[in-house]
Structure formats: structure tokens, C-alpha cells
Motif scaffolding. Sequence first.
Motif, PDB file in Angstrom:
ATOM      1  N   VAL A  57       0.858  -1.183   0.000  1.00 43.48           N
ATOM      2  CA  VAL A  57       0.000   0.000   0.000  1.00 43.48           C
ATOM      3  C   VAL A  57       0.901   1.242   0.000  1.00 43.48           C
ATOM      4  N   PRO A  58       0.695   2.190  -0.904  1.00 44.77           N
ATOM      5  CA  PRO A  58       1.466   3.449  -0.857  1.00 44.77           C
ATOM      6  C   PRO A  58       1.286   4.135   0.500  1.00 44.77           C
ATOM      7  N   ASP A  59       2.340   4.803   0.971  1.00 40.78           N
ATOM      8  CA  ASP A  59       2.315   5.417   2.302  1.00 40.78           C
ATOM      9  C   ASP A  59       1.154   6.377   2.473  1.00 40.78           C
ATOM     10  N   GLU A  60       0.822   7.156   1.417  1.00 40.81           N
ATOM     11  CA  GLU A  60      -0.236   8.149   1.574  1.00 40.81           C
ATOM     12  C   GLU A  60      -1.624   7.520   1.671  1.00 40.81           C
ATOM     13  N   ARG A  61      -1.734   6.213   1.379  1.00 47.89           N
ATOM     14  CA  ARG A  61      -3.052   5.564   1.441  1.00 47.89           C
ATOM     15  C   ARG A  61      -3.154   4.563   2.585  1.00 47.89           C
ATOM     16  N   VAL A  62      -2.096   4.466   3.395  1.00 51.01           N
ATOM     17  CA  VAL A  62      -2.099   3.460   4.458  1.00 51.01           C
ATOM     18  C   VAL A  62      -3.233   3.723   5.442  1.00 51.01           C
ATOM     19  N   ALA A  63      -3.412   5.001   5.843  1.00 46.42           N
ATOM     20  CA  ALA A  63      -4.454   5.324   6.824  1.00 46.42           C
ATOM     21  C   ALA A  63      -5.844   4.957   6.316  1.00 46.42           C
ATOM     22  N   GLY A  64      -6.124   5.276   5.052  1.00 40.64           N
ATOM     23  CA  GLY A  64      -7.427   4.951   4.495  1.00 40.64           C
ATOM     24  C   GLY A  64      -7.663   3.452   4.427  1.00 40.64           C
ATOM     25  N   VAL A  65      -6.613   2.710   4.030  1.00 43.87           N
ATOM     26  CA  VAL A  65      -6.750   1.240   3.955  1.00 43.87           C
ATOM     27  C   VAL A  65      -6.976   0.668   5.344  1.00 43.87           C
ATOM     28  N   GLU A  66      -6.263   1.200   6.358  1.00 44.06           N
ATOM     29  CA  GLU A  66      -6.460   0.703   7.721  1.00 44.06           C
ATOM     30  C   GLU A  66      -7.909   0.871   8.169  1.00 44.06           C
ATOM     31  N   ARG A  67      -8.469   2.051   7.915  1.00 42.29           N
ATOM     32  CA  ARG A  67      -9.866   2.279   8.308  1.00 42.29           C
ATOM     33  C   ARG A  67     -10.813   1.352   7.552  1.00 42.29           C
ATOM     34  N   ALA A  68     -10.564   1.168   6.250  1.00 38.64           N
ATOM     35  CA  ALA A  68     -11.435   0.298   5.464  1.00 38.64           C
ATOM     36  C   ALA A  68     -11.379  -1.134   5.971  1.00 38.64           C
ATOM     37  N   LEU A  69     -10.180  -1.626   6.332  1.00 44.03           N
ATOM     38  CA  LEU A  69     -10.049  -2.984   6.858  1.00 44.03           C
ATOM     39  C   LEU A  69     -10.752  -3.109   8.207  1.00 44.03           C
ATOM     40  N   ALA A  70     -10.622  -2.082   9.046  1.00 44.27           N
ATOM     41  CA  ALA A  70     -11.286  -2.129  10.349  1.00 44.27           C
ATOM     42  C   ALA A  70     -12.800  -2.123  10.192  1.00 44.27           C
ATOM     43  N   GLU A  71     -13.324  -1.462   9.153  1.00 46.17           N
ATOM     44  CA  GLU A  71     -14.762  -1.440   8.923  1.00 46.17           C
ATOM     45  C   GLU A  71     -15.275  -2.797   8.435  1.00 46.17           C
ATOM     46  N   VAL A  72     -14.421  -3.572   7.771  1.00 40.14           N
ATOM     47  CA  VAL A  72     -14.847  -4.890   7.274  1.00 40.14           C
ATOM     48  C   VAL A  72     -15.174  -5.799   8.443  1.00 40.14           C
ATOM     49  N   SER A  73     -14.273  -5.846   9.440  1.00 38.51           N
ATOM     50  CA  SER A  73     -14.492  -6.721  10.579  1.00 38.51           C
ATOM     51  C   SER A  73     -13.805  -6.126  11.796  1.00 38.51           C
ATOM     52  N   GLY A  74     -14.541  -6.024  12.878  1.00 36.72           N
ATOM     53  CA  GLY A  74     -13.945  -5.505  14.094  1.00 36.72           C
ATOM     54  C   GLY A  74     -12.962  -6.473  14.733  1.00 36.72           C
ATOM     55  N   ASP A  75     -12.993  -7.763  14.309  1.00 38.14           N
ATOM     56  CA  ASP A  75     -12.066  -8.747  14.871  1.00 38.14           C
ATOM     57  C   ASP A  75     -10.747  -8.803  14.121  1.00 38.14           C
ATOM     58  N   ALA A  76     -10.626  -8.074  13.037  1.00 40.42           N
ATOM     59  CA  ALA A  76      -9.396  -8.110  12.243  1.00 40.42           C
ATOM     60  C   ALA A  76      -8.272  -7.399  12.980  1.00 40.42           C
ATOM     61  N   VAL A  77      -7.077  -7.957  12.902  1.00 42.44           N
ATOM     62  CA  VAL A  77      -5.877  -7.350  13.486  1.00 42.44           C
ATOM     63  C   VAL A  77      -5.062  -6.769  12.339  1.00 42.44           C
ATOM     64  N   VAL A  78      -4.964  -5.430  12.300  1.00 41.13           N
ATOM     65  CA  VAL A  78      -4.292  -4.730  11.204  1.00 41.13           C
ATOM     66  C   VAL A  78      -2.950  -4.221  11.708  1.00 41.13           C
ATOM     67  N   CYS A  79      -1.880  -4.506  10.954  1.00 41.81           N
ATOM     68  CA  CYS A  79      -0.538  -4.045  11.309  1.00 41.81           C
ATOM     69  C   CYS A  79       0.009  -3.213  10.149  1.00 41.81           C
ATOM     70  N   ARG A  80       0.635  -2.095  10.509  1.00 40.00           N
ATOM     71  CA  ARG A  80       1.204  -1.199   9.497  1.00 40.00           C
ATOM     72  C   ARG A  80       2.723  -1.350   9.466  1.00 40.00           C
ATOM     73  N   GLU A  81       3.259  -1.397   8.259  1.00 39.55           N
ATOM     74  CA  GLU A  81       4.681  -1.375   8.020  1.00 39.55           C
ATOM     75  C   GLU A  81       4.944  -0.366   6.906  1.00 39.55           C
ATOM     76  N   PRO A  82       6.215   0.069   6.754  1.00 37.69           N
ATOM     77  CA  PRO A  82       6.510   1.018   5.658  1.00 37.69           C
ATOM     78  C   PRO A  82       6.102   0.458   4.295  1.00 37.69           C
ATOM     79  N   GLY A  83       5.127   1.107   3.668  1.00 39.07           N
ATOM     80  CA  GLY A  83       4.668   0.701   2.345  1.00 39.07           C
ATOM     81  C   GLY A  83       3.924  -0.624   2.347  1.00 39.07           C
ATOM     82  N   ARG A  84       3.443  -1.068   3.505  1.00 43.22           N
ATOM     83  CA  ARG A  84       2.823  -2.387   3.561  1.00 43.22           C
ATOM     84  C   ARG A  84       1.820  -2.435   4.709  1.00 43.22           C
ATOM     85  N   VAL A  85       0.764  -3.229   4.529  1.00 43.11           N
ATOM     86  CA  VAL A  85      -0.238  -3.454   5.556  1.00 43.11           C
ATOM     87  C   VAL A  85      -0.558  -4.943   5.592  1.00 43.11           C
ATOM     88  N   THR A  86      -0.611  -5.519   6.790  1.00 38.55           N
ATOM     89  CA  THR A  86      -1.000  -6.917   6.937  1.00 38.55           C
ATOM     90  C   THR A  86      -2.234  -6.977   7.803  1.00 38.55           C
TER      91      THR A  86
END
Length: 441
Positions: A405-434
Motif C-alpha cells: 500500500v502506498p504510504d499516503e493511502r495506508v491510513a485509508g486502507v487501515e480504516r477500510a479494513l477495520a470497517e470490514v471486521s472488528g475482529d481483524a488485526v491490522v498491522c502497518r509497516e513502511p509501504g505495507r499493511v498486513t
Amino acid sequence: MIVLGSGLLLLLTTTAIVTTAARVHVTDVGSRVRDTLRPAQVAVAALGKGYVDMETGERGFLLTRDPQFLQPYETGQAAVAGAEGDLRRLMADDADTIALLGEVSAVGAEWRTRVAEPSIAQVRADGTVADGQLGKALSDTLRARLAALGNHLDQLIAARLESSRRANAAANLTTGLCVGLALVLGIASVVILRRSLITPLNRLVAQVREVAAGDLHREVEATGLEEVVRLGEAVEAMRVRILSEAEQVAASANRIARLEETDRIARTLGDTAIRRLYGITLDLQSAAARFPRSGPVMATAISGIDRTISALRSSVYGTAATRTRPALRAQVSDVVGELETTHGRAPGLVLTGDLDIEPPEEVTAEVTQVLRDFLRATAVPGGGAEEVELALSGEEIRLHVRCAVPDERVAGVERALAEVSGDAVVCREPGRVTVEWRRPL
């Protein structure tokens, strides 16, 4: 905006404090002049009048030898005593006034004891009048002391009134300056508000209108206040999702067209093609038995061939083959394969654990829907899912998705993943999201 608001509040507070202080000071000065200094002036006038009456009565008696002329002397003496008492009471806190009053009282007492009373007594005794030089000198001194006392009170009143005038002038000046600064801050607030809120908001509205008009490839960028930026990010996430779903619809239409072409080809292949696919399936099963580590890959291939055989059989014979719902690993493989159709590439799929486990249909549907939502949420320009891991066990099903994920879109992707499921564990790394999601069985 907070600084400007604080500045306006500070100006208002300063104006209120200065104005209140000036008003209190003016009130105190007015009370002092009205209740103390003016009555003291009246008492000084009464004191001077009393001494004049005493001197007039004393001279009249000396000239006429008539006792009736002593009445002004006696009333003046009572007036002097009363005026001195009033002055000492009113000006008890002013040492200079008390000192001047003491000098007046001393000279008056000296005139009375050394001039007036001896002269009156001498006239009553033998009718002769003593030399008046001492009386004239003491009278002149007394008048000078009374004038000094009156001037002192006049100066006190003038100083109080000048202090009141200065306090009013300072309050007016402070109020004028605060009003001017408030106007400057108000104009600055309007300019800053326009630059930080109105202009960015108008720009965002224009971009949203372009997207609403059908230009889904128009990227929405928001600047300015944090709230406007958040709104822009939400609109951009919505645009990306709409674009992704539109691409999926187009891909579905292409897939339907390909399926129709496949059906046409299936009619020409007939039973020979089906038998050959069965043979390939048997060969893959045999290879999976001989090479267990390649079992997940073989299972994915076998599932695909089974679906192909079913489609061919339905096309050739015109009847749908009776089969159960596809296995979880096969449906996960389909979801991952959809990305290749819509985005031109598909992430790597890793199957681990007990691959023979077949969870209930509702669990299978839940897992595939969550995975599909995760892949949609991470399908942003310049990024996407790189690897999908499905781990099966008797206790739980685990999904692990690694995305670039490009750095400028990491925050948006994190929110979108959290909206999919509240049980999801989202981790941020430079240029990457798991993201990791677990479904207990």
C-alpha cells in the motif's frame, strides 16, 4: 483559529478589567470628594466665618462697651469649635490637613487668650483699650493659616479629580485599542477561515461533483483543516470502492462472455474432453499422494478441473451435474482468481493445515466474504494484495493477507479494513499493511 479566538477573549477580558477598574476608581474618587473633601471645604469656610464673627464681636465691644456686641464673639467661638471637630473627623486620615488645622487652632487660641479675652476683660474693668498691634499681627497670621488650609483642600480635590480624569482617559484608550485589535483579529479570522475551510471545502465539492458526474478515475484530494481532510479521505475511499465494484461488474460481464464461449467449445469437445480431464485429475491425485508437500497446489488444480468437467457436462448434455457446494479452499481460490480478472494480477495463495477439513456452509460463506472484502479494501491504485494465506485446523480458520500500500493511502486502507471486521488485526509497516482474521470452529 484557536489562537485567534484566545486573542479575542483576551482583548475582551482586558477591556472588562480596565473599564471596571476605572469605574471603581472614579466611584471612589467621587465618594471621597462628595462625602469628605467638599464637607471639609464647607467646614473650613465655617471655621473662617467663626473667627471673623469672633473678631467682629470683639472689636464692636471694644468700641461701644455694649455687652450685646459680644454675642457674635460667643457664637463665632462655638462655630469655630464645631468646625474644628468636623474637620478633624473628616480628615483624620490626612496628616497634612490635620497639621494645618493644628496651626490654625494654635494661632486662633493665641489670639483669643492673648488679645481678645484680655482686651474684653480690661474694658469691663476700667474701660481702657490696650494696644491693638499684637491683635492685628495674630489676625493676619490666622487668616494666612486659614488660607493655607483652604488651598490644601482645593489641591486635594483637584488631584482627586485629575486622577479620575486620567483613569477615564486610560479606560477609553484601552477600550479603543482593544476594539481596534479585535477588528484586526476578526478580519484575520475571516481570511484564515476562508483559506483553511471554505476554499478547501469548495475544491473538495468540485472534485466530488466530477466523480458524481461519472469521472470515477478523478482522484479526490483534500487539504486544509483535519475535518476536511478526513472527509476527503472518506470520499476517496468510497470512489475507490465504487471503481473497484464497477471493474468487477465489467469483469463479470467478460467472464460471462467467456463462459458462453466455453459452453460453445464444450459442445464441440464432447465426451472425449471430459474423459481426458478425468484422466488428468487422476494423475494429479496420484502426484499429490506421492508428493505430500505439493498437496495444496494439487488440490487447487483438481478443484479447478472438477469445475471444468461439471461445466462441460452441463453444456454437452444440457443438465446440471449434481454436486455439493465447492470446498472452502476452492472458493478461496476463486476469490483470489477474481483479482487476476479485475486487476491483471493475483496474489500468491498459500494453503496450510488440515486441508481435508470441510467447515459448514455458513462458515465457508463467511470466510470467503471476509476475504473478498479484505481484497476490495486493499485494492488501491499503486498497491494491492501480494499474498493470501488460508490456515485450516480443527479449532479455527485463519486468514492472513499481506498487501503493498502506498504510504499516503495506508491510513485509508487501515480504516477500510477495520470497517470490514472488528475482529481483524491490522498491522502497518513502511509501504505495507498486513491483516489477520480468525474464525473459531
